[in-house]
Scaffold this motif. Structure first.
Motif, PDB file in Angstrom:
ATOM      1  N   ASN A   1      22.235 -27.515  88.003  1.00  0.00           N
ATOM      2  CA  ASN A   1      20.820 -27.577  87.638  1.00  0.00           C
ATOM      3  C   ASN A   1      20.654 -27.846  86.138  1.00  0.00           C
ATOM      4  N   GLU A   2      21.527 -27.262  85.326  1.00  0.00           N
ATOM      5  CA  GLU A   2      21.454 -27.520  83.891  1.00  0.00           C
ATOM      6  C   GLU A   2      21.858 -28.955  83.575  1.00  0.00           C
TER       7      GLU A   2
ATOM      8  N   ALA B   1      21.391 -20.182  81.085  1.00  0.00           N
ATOM      9  CA  ALA B   1      22.472 -20.970  80.483  1.00  0.00           C
ATOM     10  C   ALA B   1      22.631 -20.683  79.006  1.00  0.00           C
TER      11      ALA B   1
ATOM     12  N   ALA C   1      15.762 -26.411  80.932  1.00  0.00           N
ATOM     13  CA  ALA C   1      17.058 -25.917  81.392  1.00  0.00           C
ATOM     14  C   ALA C   1      16.926 -24.469  81.791  1.00  0.00           C
TER      15      ALA C   1
ATOM     16  N   ASN D   1      26.773 -25.750  85.434  1.00  0.00           N
ATOM     17  CA  ASN D   1      25.654 -25.395  86.305  1.00  0.00           C
ATOM     18  C   ASN D   1      24.929 -26.700  86.604  1.00  0.00           C
TER      19      ASN D   1
ATOM     20  N   LEU E   1      27.828 -29.737  76.970  1.00  0.00           N
ATOM     21  CA  LEU E   1      27.819 -28.741  78.041  1.00  0.00           C
ATOM     22  C   LEU E   1      29.251 -28.262  78.259  1.00  0.00           C
TER      23      LEU E   1
ATOM     24  N   SER F   1      18.941 -31.058  84.394  1.00  0.00           N
ATOM     25  CA  SER F   1      17.882 -30.850  83.404  1.00  0.00           C
ATOM     26  C   SER F   1      18.182 -31.615  82.119  1.00  0.00           C
ATOM     27  N   ARG F   2      19.433 -31.535  81.637  1.00  0.00           N
ATOM     28  CA  ARG F   2      19.784 -32.264  80.408  1.00  0.00           C
ATOM     29  C   ARG F   2      19.686 -33.776  80.632  1.00  0.00           C
TER      30      ARG F   2
ATOM     31  N   ALA G   1      20.284 -26.457  74.149  1.00  0.00           N
ATOM     32  CA  ALA G   1      19.464 -26.073  75.297  1.00  0.00           C
ATOM     33  C   ALA G   1      18.214 -26.920  75.313  1.00  0.00           C
TER      34      ALA G   1
END
Length: 918
Positions: free
Chosen positions: A902-903, A759, A755, A900, A895, A906-907, A751
């Motif tokens: 958005n995740e 999640a 994020a 997701n 992942l 973010s990553r 994570a």
């Protein structure tokens, strides 16, 4: 320093003179201060008023000169104007410097200066300039309005206010000066009184010191003559002739008192020892009393027995290892003292001689005295005394008298003991002969009984050996069967885990593209869809999310049953837990018009050690069920601490945290309260049931509670509501770690900062009545398209054999103005990397034909030597070992599908930022 009476009287007069000098000095300083204040008023205030009037006069001259020149045109009117123009500023600066002690008045001066400069710029100088160039009409028009008049009136008002303030300050200073004069007079009177009082006190003190000691000496001599107490001493407070008289009287009292004490101690010791019947008791009483009388920390008494000295008693020396318990006649100081029958003293004792110890430490004595007990020329005993300080003459005299008194008493006790010993020996011999005869008869009978018992035990041991041999064979057969069964169970579990992993992959792969594309459609950023069509897309996204929740529940249940669930014990911030639940279920409560309350008891610690992921999962599941089965009323979360807890079939003897979720819902009948904790079981299992769900949540929560060392209980009344309580021990040693590995949970792997917090959870609550639950509302987040500058024009390589996933990811990433390259297997990926070195990041699927993701990542890191290129592994398998294999193969992060978006973004942001910084 010794002062006689005459010197004290002289010092008294000197002290009075010093007080008078101090009085004069204080008065002189105060008069000088008053003079300074008077000079300040006469010089400073008058000069302030003069300079202020000068500035005001210069301003009047400038106004008169301006108006005279404007009316007549005569240049002579400009002379006072020009002189005033230069003079006012000089006077203003001097005035400003005089007011450095008054910032507020300086601010008023600054305001006046601004107004003067404004008048010069807006009225004085413009009128003169217009007159000089002959613009008469403009001059008349200016004076018809005369804007400078208002400014000039304002300046006069400000000067009046300024001068009024200065006048008030002058009056205040004059008043202060008058007050100071009054204080000076008062001070003079007070100082005079003080000097007078001190003079009287000095005289009284000197006379009292002389008379008091004389009275004490007279009273003491009278008490001695009358046979009164000798404990009173004359208090000597001076160092003169009277003090010598007092000290001499005290010395006389001391001598008389010591003589009385010596007689009392001898009589007391004689009385004390007369009641003792044994040598040891007498010795102990003597050494204890001697130590108390002399105030010494160490005493040992050696009794004479058969030409040697043996320790009979000691004070503070029972555990002294260095002391000898028997000493021959003539050996050492003790033996020599017994032989010579003389007292021996020893000063300057070496440190290693003996150690006097206490609970706080140890030290060495500085003085030793050894004395014999002599009776009619025979040495009966020797006493040795060790002291920290040398005994004075009075103490030595007491010591000798006490030893002499105890010698006679000791001789009597020794004689009585000898007579008693002879009598007891005769009686003992008689009793021994009688008892030996009886013992022989008893021993004979006991031997007969023991022989019979041994025979019985031999028979029992033979029988037990035969039974143990049979049980051993049975245990070996059972072990073989258990080993065989364990192998079959492990194989079955392996097949089941592989099946679930493959099934998870097959389900998550289509879910991935469905969730991403439905989320993009639901946002309808292009506006191509109608509102109804966008709602259809939201329903598709919500349904796919619910399907993902069901997959996660089944995986959790399988891992619990297989004993492979993984926990991470870490610090949990208890103050953030209710707020997290409020954010999670607040919209659900608002949507269903329910009240959601939470409360933390004051005794709950701020930090609690447990698996935060599983703890949140249990509480969220309980709250989700509470909201699902409650139509009206409220849902509450209460957290409190208990000293211990005991339920039916469960007990925690130490401090325990309780998490109680209460609702006012439909309730659960008593006959179904145990059934709800079974997998796939619900209180209402009919096909036409009102509430949906799979029935896995409570089963999983119960298993998690047990793994955390706690218990989950329920209390419910149908139609009133239910209370589910989770009990967890405050100490982590109660957690059952046998079936698990304490490591980071796979649901929170990798994570990155920023994020989405959801999640990190592998569990989501179910829908309620066909409507999206509170969690679904939180899940449906729009794509965040800020900070597109980081992704602008960057190349991303998507490696996936499923065109649906490629299409969905490409569609989402192109919104960030990224250039998306695609490859359907590992070979194509390696070819693209060799031809295009500008790839910023890789999104790598794992299960692909020809060359899978594991091998592809190894080739990228090892063969192509691209060790810094960020690689995000995307896989539909959600098992912990899959994550470990990805990281071992070279993945930067991991992942699980469905993704997701958005995740993902973010990553990508984290790893691309890190890559640029390096």
């Amino acid at each position: 320093m010794k002062l006689n009476i005459g010197s004290k009287i002289t010092l008294g007069y000197i002290f009075i003179l010093i007080c008078v000098a101090v009085f004069l000095l204080v008065v002189t300083n105060r008069v000088a201060s008053l003079q300074h204040e008077t000079d300040f008023i006469s010089q400073h205030d008058i000069e302030v008023h003069d300079l202020a009037n000068s500035v005001e006069k210069s301003l009047l001259d400038m106004e008169t000169g301006q108006r005279g020149y404007a009316i007549t045109g005569d240049l002579s009117y400009l002379e006072p104007y020009n002189q005033a123009s230069s003079a006012w500023e000089t006077n203003y600066n001097n005035l400003y410097l005089l007011l450095t002690d008054n910032p507020s008045q300086q601010e008023n001066l600054k305001d006046i200066r601004q107004s003067i400069e404004k008048w010069i710029e807006t009225a004085g100088k413009p009128v003169i300039d217009m007159k000089k160039i002959g613009r008469e009409d403009e001059v008349k028009q200016f004076f018809s309005k005369d804007p400078g008049k208002e400014t000039m009136d304002s300046i006069r008002n400000k000067f009046n206010s300024f001068l009024a303030t200065e006048k008030a300050l002058t009056i205040e200073r004059v008043q202060s000066l008058e007050d100071s004069n009054e204080k000076l007079i008062t001070t003079i009177y007070i100082l005079w009184v003080i000097v007078a009082v001190l003079s009287i006190m000095v005289a009284v003190t000197i006379s009292r010191n002389i008379v008091t000691i004389i009275k004490d000496v007279t009273r003491t001599i009278k008490e001695m003559a009358a046979g009164g107490s000798l404990d009173t001493r004359i208090q000597v407070r001076t160092n003169d002739e009277i003090a010598d008289l007092g000290r001499t009287t005290n010395e006389l009292l001391e001598v008389v008192q010591k003589q009385g004490e010596l007689k009392d101690e001898v009589a007391s010791m004689s009385t004390l020892l007369q009641n003792e019947s044994t040598l040891r008791d007498l010795s102990e009483q003597f050494v204890d009393r001697l130590a108390a009388v002399l105030g010494v920390p160490y005493v040992v008494l050696y009794a004479a027995q058969h030409e040697e000295l043996v320790i009979s008693a000691s004070y503070a020396g029972q555990n002294e290892k260095t002391a000898k318990h028997s000493i021959a006649w003539g050996e050492g100081l003790v033996g020599q003292c017994a032989k010579d029958r003389k007292i021996i003293t020893l000063d300057h004792i070496p440190d290693h001689y003996i150690r006097i110890s206490s609970g706080l430490g140890r030290t060495a004595p500085s003085f030793v005295v050894v004395a014999p007990f002599i009776y009619e020329g025979t040495t009966l005993a020797v006493v040795e005394v060790a002291a920290l300080d040398k005994l004075d003459a009075h103490q030595m005299e007491i010591f000798k008298q006490l030893v002499e008194t105890a010698s006679g008493t000791m001789h009597s006790v020794i004689n009585r003991m000898e007579i008693q010993r002879l009598y007891m020996e005769a009686q003992t011999l008689n009793e021994e002969l009688q008892s030996q005869s009886e013992e022989l008869q008893v021993q004979k009978e006991e031997l007969q009984v023991q022989s019979e018992e041994l025979q019985m035990q031999t028979d029992e041991l033979q029988s037990m050996n035969e039974k143990l041999e049979i049980q051993k064979d049975q245990a070996q057969n059972a072990a073989v069967e258990l080993e065989k069964y364990a192998g079959q169970l492990e194989t079955s579990s392996s097949y089941k885990s592989e099946f679930l992993a493959n099934m998870s992959h097959e389900l998550r792969t289509p879910l991935n593209s469905m969730l991403i594309l439905s989320q993009i459609l639901a946002e309808n950023r292009t506006g191509n869809l109608t509102e109804e069509e966008a709602n259809y897309a939201s329903v598709i996204n919500s349904s796919g999310t619910d399907l993902l929740h069901l997959i996660n529940d089944i995986l959790d249940l399988s891992k619990v049953e297989a004993g492979k669930i993984q926990l991470e014990i870490s610090a949990v911030n208890m103050s953030e837990l209710p707020e997290s639940m409020e954010r999670y279920f607040g919209k659900t409560a608002e949507f269903k018009s329910l009240q959601f309350r939470y409360e933390i008891a004051p005794n709950v610690p701020d930090i609690f050690y447990s698996d935060e992921l599983r703890l949140h999962q249990i509480i969220r599941n309980l709250l989700s069920n509470a909201f699902k089965f409650t139509e009206r009323g409220e849902v509450s979360l209460n957290i409190y601490k208990l000293d211990s807890v005991t339920t039916k079939g469960f007990s925690i003897p130490t401090e325990t945290l309780a998490f109680a979720v209460r609702d006012t819902g439909i309730g659960i009948s008593e006959d179904k309260q145990n059934m709800i904790f079974e997998a796939f079981k619900q209180a209402d299992g009919a096909t036409a049931r009102k509430f949906g769900g799979t029935g896995l949540g409570l089963s999983i929560s119960q298993q998690f509670a047990k793994l955390l060392g706690g218990e989950l209980t329920v209390e419910s009344v149908p139609g009133i509501g239910s209370t589910f309580t989770l009990y967890l021990p405050c100490e982590t040693e109660h957690v059952d770690v046998s079936p698990m590995i304490l490591m980071q949970s796979e649901a929170a792997v990798g994570a990155a900062p920023g994020a989405a917090s959801q999640a990190a959870w592998s569990y989501k609550p179910e829908e309620t009545g066909g409507r999206p639950s509170g969690h679904s509302m939180v899940e449906q987040e729009p794509l965040f398209l800020e900070e597109t500058e980081l992704f602008e024009g960057k190349k991303v390589l998507v490696v996936d054999d499923d065109i649906r996933n490629v299409y969905a990811l490409a569609n989402a990433l192109e919104r960030y103005n990224m250039h998306v390259l695609t490859a359907q297997n590992g070979y194509e990926c390696l070819d693209i990397l060799q031809t295009d070195p500008d790839i910023a990041i890789i999104l790598m699927d794992i299960m692909m034909p020809e060359m899978d993701g594991y091998q592809t990542m190894k080739n990228i890191r090892n063969t192509l030597d691209l060790t810094e290129l960020p690689i995000l592994a995307l896989t539909a398998k959600a098992m912990k070992e899959d994550k470990d294999k990805c990281l071992a193969a070279g993945a930067s992060d991991y992942l699980s599908k469905p993704l997701n978006i958005n995740e993902v973004i973010s990553r990508m942001k984290v790893w691309m930022t890190k890559s640029q910084m390096e």
